[in-house]
Design a protein around this motif. Sequence first.
Motif, PDB file in Angstrom:
ATOM      1  N   UNK A 205       0.822  -1.205   0.000  1.00  0.00           N
ATOM      2  CA  UNK A 205       0.000   0.000   0.000  1.00  0.00           C
ATOM      3  C   UNK A 205       0.861   1.263   0.000  1.00  0.00           C
ATOM      4  N   UNK A 206       2.067   1.166   0.567  1.00  0.00           N
ATOM      5  CA  UNK A 206       2.951   2.315   0.669  1.00  0.00           C
ATOM      6  C   UNK A 206       4.209   2.079  -0.157  1.00  0.00           C
ATOM      7  N   UNK A 207       4.911   3.142  -0.502  1.00  0.00           N
ATOM      8  CA  UNK A 207       6.073   3.042  -1.380  1.00  0.00           C
ATOM      9  C   UNK A 207       7.313   3.603  -0.681  1.00  0.00           C
ATOM     10  N   UNK A 208       8.453   3.300  -1.235  1.00  0.00           N
ATOM     11  CA  UNK A 208       9.709   3.805  -0.705  1.00  0.00           C
ATOM     12  C   UNK A 208       9.724   5.331  -0.740  1.00  0.00           C
ATOM     13  N   UNK A 209      10.153   5.936   0.357  1.00  0.00           N
ATOM     14  CA  UNK A 209      10.246   7.382   0.431  1.00  0.00           C
ATOM     15  C   UNK A 209       8.959   8.084   0.829  1.00  0.00           C
ATOM     16  N   UNK A 210       7.872   7.340   0.935  1.00  0.00           N
ATOM     17  CA  UNK A 210       6.596   7.969   1.260  1.00  0.00           C
ATOM     18  C   UNK A 210       6.528   8.313   2.748  1.00  0.00           C
ATOM     19  N   UNK A 211       6.068   9.502   3.045  1.00  0.00           N
ATOM     20  CA  UNK A 211       5.859   9.890   4.435  1.00  0.00           C
ATOM     21  C   UNK A 211       4.555   9.270   4.937  1.00  0.00           C
ATOM     22  N   UNK A 225      12.073   0.663   3.565  1.00  0.00           N
ATOM     23  CA  UNK A 225      12.211  -0.754   3.252  1.00  0.00           C
ATOM     24  C   UNK A 225      10.880  -1.451   3.445  1.00  0.00           C
ATOM     25  N   UNK A 226      10.732  -2.638   2.859  1.00  0.00           N
ATOM     26  CA  UNK A 226       9.457  -3.343   2.931  1.00  0.00           C
ATOM     27  C   UNK A 226       9.631  -4.840   2.739  1.00  0.00           C
ATOM     28  N   UNK A 227       8.791  -5.596   3.431  1.00  0.00           N
ATOM     29  CA  UNK A 227       8.723  -7.049   3.305  1.00  0.00           C
ATOM     30  C   UNK A 227       7.268  -7.452   3.136  1.00  0.00           C
ATOM     31  N   UNK A 228       6.968  -8.447   2.298  1.00  0.00           N
ATOM     32  CA  UNK A 228       5.573  -8.863   2.105  1.00  0.00           C
ATOM     33  C   UNK A 228       4.935  -9.459   3.354  1.00  0.00           C
ATOM     34  N   UNK A 229       5.758 -10.046   4.227  1.00  0.00           N
ATOM     35  CA  UNK A 229       5.289 -10.582   5.500  1.00  0.00           C
ATOM     36  C   UNK A 229       6.307 -10.207   6.569  1.00  0.00           C
ATOM     37  N   UNK A 230       5.953 -10.406   7.819  1.00  0.00           N
ATOM     38  CA  UNK A 230       6.876 -10.098   8.904  1.00  0.00           C
ATOM     39  C   UNK A 230       8.061 -11.057   8.867  1.00  0.00           C
ATOM     40  N   UNK A 231       9.260 -10.504   8.806  1.00  0.00           N
ATOM     41  CA  UNK A 231      10.475 -11.320   8.715  1.00  0.00           C
ATOM     42  C   UNK A 231      11.315 -11.238   9.992  1.00  0.00           C
ATOM     43  N   UNK A 232      10.708 -10.773  11.065  1.00  0.00           N
ATOM     44  CA  UNK A 232      11.417 -10.699  12.332  1.00  0.00           C
ATOM     45  C   UNK A 232      11.382 -12.051  13.051  1.00  0.00           C
ATOM     46  N   UNK A 233      12.123 -12.119  14.167  1.00  0.00           N
ATOM     47  CA  UNK A 233      12.179 -13.348  14.947  1.00  0.00           C
ATOM     48  C   UNK A 233      10.872 -13.539  15.727  1.00  0.00           C
ATOM     49  N   UNK A 252       2.142  -7.030   4.743  1.00  0.00           N
ATOM     50  CA  UNK A 252       3.384  -6.292   4.514  1.00  0.00           C
ATOM     51  C   UNK A 252       3.863  -5.575   5.772  1.00  0.00           C
ATOM     52  N   UNK A 253       5.165  -5.607   5.961  1.00  0.00           N
ATOM     53  CA  UNK A 253       5.814  -4.873   7.051  1.00  0.00           C
ATOM     54  C   UNK A 253       6.802  -3.889   6.439  1.00  0.00           C
ATOM     55  N   UNK A 254       6.956  -2.743   7.084  1.00  0.00           N
ATOM     56  CA  UNK A 254       7.773  -1.667   6.523  1.00  0.00           C
ATOM     57  C   UNK A 254       8.864  -1.247   7.505  1.00  0.00           C
ATOM     58  N   UNK A 276      -0.098   1.829   9.657  1.00  0.00           N
ATOM     59  CA  UNK A 276       0.393   3.024   8.984  1.00  0.00           C
ATOM     60  C   UNK A 276      -0.720   3.723   8.219  1.00  0.00           C
ATOM     61  N   UNK A 277      -0.576   5.017   8.116  1.00  0.00           N
ATOM     62  CA  UNK A 277      -1.577   5.837   7.438  1.00  0.00           C
ATOM     63  C   UNK A 277      -0.873   6.913   6.620  1.00  0.00           C
ATOM     64  N   UNK A 278      -1.264   7.052   5.354  1.00  0.00           N
ATOM     65  CA  UNK A 278      -0.719   8.122   4.512  1.00  0.00           C
ATOM     66  C   UNK A 278      -1.455   9.417   4.817  1.00  0.00           C
ATOM     67  N   UNK A 279      -0.747  10.540   4.910  1.00  0.00           N
ATOM     68  CA  UNK A 279      -1.415  11.811   5.208  1.00  0.00           C
ATOM     69  C   UNK A 279      -2.374  12.198   4.084  1.00  0.00           C
ATOM     70  N   UNK A 280      -3.494  12.800   4.475  1.00  0.00           N
ATOM     71  CA  UNK A 280      -4.486  13.213   3.472  1.00  0.00           C
ATOM     72  C   UNK A 280      -3.962  14.352   2.612  1.00  0.00           C
TER      73      UNK A 280
END
Length: 336
Positions: A205-211, A225-233, A252-254, A276-280
């Motif tokens: 839903x969000x892109x690189x560099x987007x506030x 950065x972005x991952x399609x799923x959570x890649x943490x431990x 997706x996780x960012x 996350x929410x993109x500003x209006x």
Amino acid sequence: MSVTAITASTNSSSVRGSANATTNCLRLRRSHILFGTEKRYLSNQCVQNFRFTKPSNECGQRCIRVEAGWLFKGGGEQGSDARLERSESANEDILIFFYQLDLATRVQYALNLEEYDIAKQLRNKLNEVEAEVIKQREMKRGSSSKSEAQDKGISLLRLRADLQNAIENENYSLAAGIRDQISKLEADSLAATIKAQAFEKAEFEFRLGQKVRHKKFGYRAVVCGMDPVCCETSSWMENAHVDQLTRGADQPYYQVLVDVHEDPNLLVAYVPEENLLAPEEPDKAKFDHPYASFLFYGMDSAGDFIPVKQLREKYNRPRHEVPYDPQQDQTGDDNA
């Protein structure tokens, strides 16, 4: 070679640095990050060896330890909750990316000076780092999961053949053991296949560099950065209460840089898409973060950051073009 630590840059304006071996360890108290650097130079003033070292609390006698904290004020109780999403692995990933950029710059600088031997050695080190990073990225992002699923499929065929032979030979105890192996392998193969498919069909839903802004904690951030799923431990997911999310870990996780004026202790967070929410309206307000200068060229006319080419290539994301706004041009002409 391990990439669990980042080799920090010395004087990047010259490849011909000091001939003395230096060791520096930097510990960021606020983010609890410790990383080391060691660069050995040849007597002819060129870099011979860049060695990655694992983070450690024991840096040795030659280590210079520095306690650093932000000069900004912020945080508070809400900030302490937000720091549950702080990610040292995401921070490490960014620092390693910076190291790759630094090495590539040094290679080009050496070529400009016609120091071809130095450039070759630096290039070899860069290739080593890139190969290791690609290997870890494939393990993390599902490419290896696809190969793993194929390997498990072949193993299943062999086990089924062994099972058939055991039954024909009336070796039922052996057959029972093979059945258990088959059941476990089928479950592992299914999990690997699902993970690989998730990475191949990911939609962000969000892109690189987007506030963006955090829905719960309210801080401003920018996606790096972005991952399609959570890649943490699993321990990180437990601490971050991922199981309480509506979409859980399979969203997706960012990796996001948090504005240091809003939470100076967070630095880098790993946030699920649903939080996350993109500003209006375009967010053109000032945004401060120590990593922004090497991850982005600057801000576009809509207030978002423009990711460097290498960052887009890392995540295989297209370049974002700001939609043309004729009204803005007309306003500019009136001001002129």
